[in-house]
Scaffold this motif. Structure first.
Motif, mmCIF file in Angstrom:
data_model
loop_
_atom_site.group_PDB
_atom_site.id
_atom_site.type_symbol
_atom_site.label_atom_id
_atom_site.label_comp_id
_atom_site.label_asym_id
_atom_site.label_seq_id
_atom_site.Cartn_x
_atom_site.Cartn_y
_atom_site.Cartn_z
ATOM 1 N N TYR A 84 0.987 -0.658 -0.003
ATOM 2 C CA TYR A 84 0.044 -0.473 0.210
ATOM 3 C C TYR A 84 0.828 0.874 0.013
ATOM 4 O O TYR A 84 2.445 0.999 0.542
ATOM 5 C CB TYR A 84 -0.590 -0.220 0.970
ATOM 6 C CG TYR A 84 -1.716 -1.758 1.485
ATOM 7 C CD1 TYR A 84 -2.975 -1.299 0.172
ATOM 8 C CD2 TYR A 84 -1.746 -2.406 2.050
ATOM 9 C CE1 TYR A 84 -3.591 -2.435 0.314
ATOM 10 C CE2 TYR A 84 -2.935 -2.863 2.107
ATOM 11 C CZ TYR A 84 -3.752 -3.236 1.169
ATOM 12 O OH TYR A 84 -4.704 -4.485 1.174
ATOM 13 N N PRO A 85 0.472 2.381 -0.476
ATOM 14 C CA PRO A 85 0.911 3.924 -0.730
ATOM 15 C C PRO A 85 1.570 4.253 0.734
ATOM 16 O O PRO A 85 3.124 5.191 0.559
ATOM 17 C CB PRO A 85 -0.255 4.413 -0.596
ATOM 18 C CG PRO A 85 -0.673 3.838 -1.204
ATOM 19 C CD PRO A 85 -1.238 2.295 -0.911
ATOM 20 N N PHE A 86 1.152 3.472 2.271
ATOM 21 C CA PHE A 86 1.529 4.465 3.218
ATOM 22 C C PHE A 86 2.989 3.335 3.795
ATOM 23 O O PHE A 86 3.103 2.900 5.025
ATOM 24 C CB PHE A 86 0.161 4.684 4.334
ATOM 25 C CG PHE A 86 -0.289 2.917 4.538
ATOM 26 C CD1 PHE A 86 -0.067 1.963 5.149
ATOM 27 C CD2 PHE A 86 -1.668 3.216 3.563
ATOM 28 C CE1 PHE A 86 -0.912 0.840 5.036
ATOM 29 C CE2 PHE A 86 -2.276 1.560 3.892
ATOM 30 C CZ PHE A 86 -1.970 0.783 5.369
ATOM 31 N N LEU A 87 3.359 2.091 2.637
ATOM 32 C CA LEU A 87 4.007 1.012 3.402
ATOM 33 C C LEU A 87 5.947 0.832 2.501
ATOM 34 O O LEU A 87 5.775 1.915 1.582
ATOM 35 C CB LEU A 87 3.305 -0.406 2.845
ATOM 36 C CG LEU A 87 2.151 -0.894 3.825
ATOM 37 C CD1 LEU A 87 1.854 -1.652 3.630
ATOM 38 C CD2 LEU A 87 2.850 -0.933 5.291
ATOM 39 N N SER A 289 -10.207 2.279 1.965
ATOM 40 C CA SER A 289 -8.719 1.945 2.731
ATOM 41 C C SER A 289 -7.210 2.101 2.058
ATOM 42 O O SER A 289 -6.577 2.262 1.975
ATOM 43 C CB SER A 289 -8.623 1.031 4.214
ATOM 44 O OG SER A 289 -9.410 1.119 4.895
ATOM 45 N N SER A 290 -7.395 1.344 0.794
ATOM 46 C CA SER A 290 -6.513 0.552 -0.041
ATOM 47 C C SER A 290 -6.407 2.503 -0.784
ATOM 48 O O SER A 290 -5.450 2.319 -1.615
ATOM 49 C CB SER A 290 -7.013 -0.068 -1.113
ATOM 50 O OG SER A 290 -8.740 -0.095 -1.486
ATOM 51 N N LYS A 291 -7.266 2.698 -0.857
ATOM 52 C CA LYS A 291 -7.668 3.998 -1.765
ATOM 53 C C LYS A 291 -6.564 5.313 -1.470
ATOM 54 O O LYS A 291 -6.037 6.315 -1.429
ATOM 55 C CB LYS A 291 -8.637 4.589 -2.419
ATOM 56 C CG LYS A 291 -9.287 3.597 -3.827
ATOM 57 C CD LYS A 291 -10.582 4.903 -4.232
ATOM 58 C CE LYS A 291 -11.734 4.462 -4.047
ATOM 59 N NZ LYS A 291 -12.821 4.846 -3.892
ATOM 60 N N GLY A 292 -6.337 4.830 0.511
ATOM 61 C CA GLY A 292 -5.679 6.202 1.204
ATOM 62 C C GLY A 292 -6.422 7.753 1.560
ATOM 63 O O GLY A 292 -5.821 8.347 1.817
ATOM 64 N N ASN A 293 -8.131 7.755 0.915
ATOM 65 C CA ASN A 293 -8.950 8.876 1.166
ATOM 66 C C ASN A 293 -9.307 8.593 2.888
ATOM 67 O O ASN A 293 -10.389 8.495 2.716
ATOM 68 C CB ASN A 293 -9.795 8.896 0.047
ATOM 69 C CG ASN A 293 -10.534 7.892 -0.241
ATOM 70 O OD1 ASN A 293 -10.379 6.553 0.572
ATOM 71 N ND2 ASN A 293 -12.016 8.117 -0.864
ATOM 72 N N VAL A 294 -8.478 8.731 3.465
ATOM 73 C CA VAL A 294 -9.788 8.283 4.309
ATOM 74 C C VAL A 294 -9.071 9.570 6.364
ATOM 75 O O VAL A 294 -7.609 9.509 6.289
ATOM 76 C CB VAL A 294 -8.981 6.428 5.780
ATOM 77 C CG1 VAL A 294 -9.495 5.622 3.835
ATOM 78 C CG2 VAL A 294 -7.892 6.270 5.500
ATOM 79 N N ILE A 295 -9.944 9.609 6.491
ATOM 80 C CA ILE A 295 -8.979 10.248 8.187
ATOM 81 C C ILE A 295 -9.622 8.622 9.471
ATOM 82 O O ILE A 295 -10.637 8.132 9.226
ATOM 83 C CB ILE A 295 -10.354 11.279 8.408
ATOM 84 C CG1 ILE A 295 -10.207 12.369 6.926
ATOM 85 C CG2 ILE A 295 -9.483 12.125 9.630
ATOM 86 C CD1 ILE A 295 -11.225 13.036 7.686
ATOM 87 N N SER A 296 -9.275 8.543 9.892
ATOM 88 C CA SER A 296 -9.057 7.484 10.718
ATOM 89 C C SER A 296 -10.024 8.127 11.810
ATOM 90 O O SER A 296 -10.511 9.249 12.451
ATOM 91 C CB SER A 296 -7.580 7.056 11.525
ATOM 92 O OG SER A 296 -7.157 8.139 12.439
ATOM 93 N N ILE A 297 -10.002 6.967 12.481
ATOM 94 C CA ILE A 297 -11.123 7.650 13.252
ATOM 95 C C ILE A 297 -10.236 8.364 14.765
ATOM 96 O O ILE A 297 -11.208 9.011 15.854
ATOM 97 C CB ILE A 297 -12.317 6.128 14.167
ATOM 98 C CG1 ILE A 297 -12.762 5.261 13.402
ATOM 99 C CG2 ILE A 297 -12.737 6.435 15.791
ATOM 100 C CD1 ILE A 297 -13.252 3.805 13.294
ATOM 101 N N HIS A 298 -9.426 7.390 14.900
ATOM 102 C CA HIS A 298 -8.431 8.335 15.765
ATOM 103 C C HIS A 298 -8.450 9.671 15.797
ATOM 104 O O HIS A 298 -8.442 10.908 16.275
ATOM 105 C CB HIS A 298 -6.857 7.816 16.534
ATOM 106 C CG HIS A 298 -6.489 8.349 17.647
ATOM 107 N ND1 HIS A 298 -6.546 7.769 18.183
ATOM 108 C CD2 HIS A 298 -5.120 9.156 17.354
ATOM 109 C CE1 HIS A 298 -5.030 9.075 19.196
ATOM 110 N NE2 HIS A 298 -4.484 9.455 17.928
ATOM 111 N N THR A 299 -8.094 10.276 14.241
ATOM 112 C CA THR A 299 -7.781 11.329 14.346
ATOM 113 C C THR A 299 -9.510 12.410 14.254
ATOM 114 O O THR A 299 -8.947 13.624 14.946
ATOM 115 C CB THR A 299 -7.307 11.476 13.159
ATOM 116 O OG1 THR A 299 -6.232 10.686 12.970
ATOM 117 C CG2 THR A 299 -6.464 12.933 12.395
ATOM 118 N N ILE A 300 -10.417 11.869 13.774
ATOM 119 C CA ILE A 300 -11.352 12.572 14.238
ATOM 120 C C ILE A 300 -12.071 12.545 15.148
ATOM 121 O O ILE A 300 -12.494 14.067 15.747
ATOM 122 C CB ILE A 300 -12.563 11.874 13.471
ATOM 123 C CG1 ILE A 300 -12.724 11.511 11.973
ATOM 124 C CG2 ILE A 300 -14.265 12.812 14.324
ATOM 125 C CD1 ILE A 300 -13.113 11.286 11.530
#
Ligand SMILES: [Zn+2]
Ligand SMILES: [Zn+2]
Length: 510
Positions: A84-87, A289-300
C-alpha cells in the motif's frame, strides 16, 4: 389480543435498533452479534458504522432484558494484498501474501501488522463507550470449532464449488480448495494448491508456487477462503445477527453464497442480515483504506467529541447513506446534538443513552469563539466563560472539549470562522462611514458589565435602527475594528466574552 395490537401500532415509530432487536428476539433464541473488519489498513469512520450499528442493537437487547454477545472478529489471517502507498516498499516486498497477523508492524511498536491497526481502533471504540469481545482469527483458527468446519468444508468441496459457481457465474478451477494453507517455506497464504487432506490426522497437504511441498495442520496452518470462512464463523461463533457493508448484500454476493453454504454445508441457519450504507467524507468520496482517502477514527476523535460522532451515526437508519463533513456543518451537527440532550426525555432510548454522556452545557460554537478571543490559551477560558454567564461544572470535560475545539480550528475550520483580536485599531477602520462610527460610539456608551449575549444582541439591534444602518453594516463595523475583517462570530456572545473596557476604548477610538 386486539387491544394489544392497537397499543403497539399507535406507538410512535420504534427506533431502528429496538426494531432489529425485537425481530431477533422473535426469530432466534440466541443473541450473538458479530462484527468484523479486516485490519489491513487504517480503520476509518466508514468501518465505525458497523460497530456502532451492532452495539446499538446490543444495547436494545439489554434493554429487553436479554443476554447478548457482541464481538469483533479481527481477520489477522488475511494476506497482505499489495504494498500500500503508506508502506515502505523495501521492507514489505517480501511480506506480500503473508497473513497480516504474522508480519511486522509499520511503526515498530506493535506485535504485528494487524495489531498496528486493531489496537488504535479498539482504543477509539473505548472512547466511544464500546467494548466488544475481541477475537483474532489466528487464535480462533486453533480451536476445535474451526478444525471441525475446515474438515467439513474439505469433505464437501464439490458441493461448495457448485454453490459458488451457480451463484457467482464464475468457473471454479479444478484445483480450487475452500482451504488456503500457509506455506511452511515462504509463509504465504494464497500461493499454495491443496493436494489432499487427512481428516483423522487433521492435516492438509499442499504444493506451493515457491516449489515447496508439504503438510500443514488444520489447527492454525491455514484459513478458509473468504466466502467459506464467513459462514464457517457463523456456525463456530453461533452468530445470529451481523451488520455488513452493502457490497456483501448484492445478488450472488458473499451474504447470498454464505447463506447457502451455511444451510447446505454447515447445517446452520444464517444470521439475520443488517446491511448498512457507506459513510463518505465530504469532498473525498467513499472512504477506502486501499485508496488512502481516509481519516482515521482516532484523528476524527481529536476534533469531534466521541458522543457527537456516535450521535452522527446513530440518528440515521443504517440503510441511509451518510456524508461526514468535518468543516462548518460539524458545528450544526453539534448544535443539534446539544438540543437532543435538552429534550432527551422524548428521545428513543439509544439517543437518550448518548445523552448520558457528560455534557458541559456550553455550545461548542461558543467555545470556538472564546478560545480564539483568548488567543488559544486554554487557561484563560474559564474566566471568560464565567463572564459570559456560563458555569463550568466539570473542568475535565471542558478540557476535553477545548482540545477538540483547538484541533478543529487547526484542521477543519473554514477561514470565515477563524479570527484573532487585533491589538491596534486595524487600518480597514478607515473605511467606516460616519453612521457606522456613530453607532460604535453609542455602543461604547451603552455597554454594561454583566450584560448577557442576548442583551447585547438586542442593544446592537436598537442602535442599528437609531443610526439607520442595515444589520450587515453594523456587524461589519464591529468586526472591522476588533478583528480587521468584515465577518465574525455571533455578535452578542462575542462581545459578552470580551473585556468590556477594552471594547469600549476601541469603539471610541474610531
Ligand atoms: Zn505499529
Ligand atoms: Zn511457498
Amino acid at each position: 389480543m386486539s387491544t394489544m395490537a392497537t397499543a403497539t401500532t399507535s406507538k410512535v415509530a420504534q427506533f431502528w435498533s429496538d426494531e432489529l432487536a425485537a425481530r431477533l428476539v422473535r426469530e432466534r433464541d440466541r443473541f450473538v452479534i458479530s462484527t468484523g473488519i479486516t485490519p489491513s489498513g487504517e480503520i476509518h469512520i466508514g468501518h465505525l458504522r458497523e460497530v456502532v450499528t451492532a452495539h446499538a442493537v446490543w444495547l436494545s437487547l439489554k434493554e429487553l432484558g436479554q443476554e447478548a454477545d457482541f464481538h469483533y472478529f479481527a481477520d489477522s489471517l488475511d494476506p497482505l494484498r499489495k504494498i500500500y502507498p503508506f508502506l515502505d516498499a523495501k521492507t514489505y516486498a517480501e511480506h506480500v501474501g503473508k497473513p497480516i497477523g504474522k508480519i511486522p508492524c509499520p511503526c515498530g511498536k506493535h506485535s504485528s501488522y494487524a495489531s498496528h491497526f486493531v489496537e488504535p481502533f479498539l482504543a477509539s471504540l473505548k472512547e466511544l463507550g464500546m467494548s466488544p469481545r475481541v477475537i483474532y482469527a489466528d487464535e480462533a483458527y486453533r480451536t476445535d470449532g474451526f478444525v471441525e468446519v475446515i474438515t467439513i468444508a474439505l469433505q464437501q468441496r464439490q458441493r461448495i464449488a457448485e454453490i459458488l459457481q451457480k451463484q457467482t457465474g464464475k468457473e471454479i478451477k479444478a484445483d480450487w480448495s475452500p482451504f488456503n494453507p500457509i506455506c511452511n517455506h515462504c509463509q504465504r497464504i494464497s500461493t499454495a494448491v491443496v493436494t489432499g487432506f487427512d481428516s483423522d490426522r487433521k492435516v492438509v497437504s499442499y504444493r506451493c508456487e515457491c516449489g515447496d511441498e508439504g503438510e500443514v495442520s488444520m489447527r492454525g496452518g491455514g484459513k478458509l477462503t473468504w466466502r467459506v470462512d464467513w459462514p464457517a464463523r457463523w456456525r463456530v461463533l453461533g452468530v445470529t445477527m451481523e451488520p455488513f457493508g452493502k457490497d456483501h448484500s448484492t445478488r450472488g454476493g458473499s451474504y447470498d453464497t454464505g447463506t447457502l453454504i451455511s444451510e447446505q454445508v454447515f447445517q446452520y441457519p444464517p444470521p439475520l442480515p443488517m446491511p448498512y450504507e457507506w459513510i463518505s467524507l465530504k469532498g473525498m468520496g467513499d472512504m477506502s483504506s486501499s485508496k488512502g482517502n481516509v481519516i482515521s477514527i482516532h484523528t476524527i476523535l481529536q476534533a469531534v467529541p466521541p458522543e457527537v460522532l456516535r450521535y452522527f451515526i446513530l440518528r440515521s437508519h443504517p440503510s441511509k447513506r451518510l456524508t461526514f463533513d468535518p468543516t462548518l456543518p460539524l458545528l450544526n451537527l453539534i448544535d443539534e446534538f446539544d438540543r437532543s440532550i435538552k429534550d432527551a426525555t422524548d428521545r428513543p432510548s439509544h439517543l437518550a443513552n448518548i445523552s448520558n454522556a457528560p455534557s458541559i452545557g456550553i455550545p461548542f460554537r461558543h467555545l470556538v469563539t472564546i478560545l480564539q478571543i483568548v488567543g488559544m490559551d486554554e487557561r484563560k477560558v474559564g474566566a471568560r466563560l464565567q463572564q459570559a454567564g456560563y458555569q463550568v461544572t466539570d473542568p475535565e470535560v471542558l478540557k476535553r472539549y477545548l482540545s477538540c475545539v483547538k484541533n478543529w480550528l487547526e484542521r477543519y475550520a473554514p477561514e470565515e470562522v477563524k479570527f484573532s483580536l487585533q491589538e491596534k485599531l486595524p487600518e480597514v477602520a478607515d473605511e467606516l462611514t460616519v453612521a457606522q462610527r456613530q453607532a460604535l460610539k453609542r455602543l461604547a456608551e451603552r455597554l454594561q458589565t454583566g450584560m448577557t449575549g442576548d442583551a447585547i444582541h438586542k442593544l446592537v439591534y436598537s442602535i442599528r435602527e437609531e443610526c439607520e444602518l442595515s444589520p450587515q453594516e453594523i456587524f461589519a463595523a464591529i468586526y472591522m475594528v476588533l478583528l480587521g475583517k468584515r465577518r465574525g462570530p455571533r455578535v452578542g456572545m462575542f462581545l459578552s466574552a470580551l473585556d468590556r473596557t477594552w471594547v469600549q476604548r476601541r469603539f471610541r477610538e474610531v
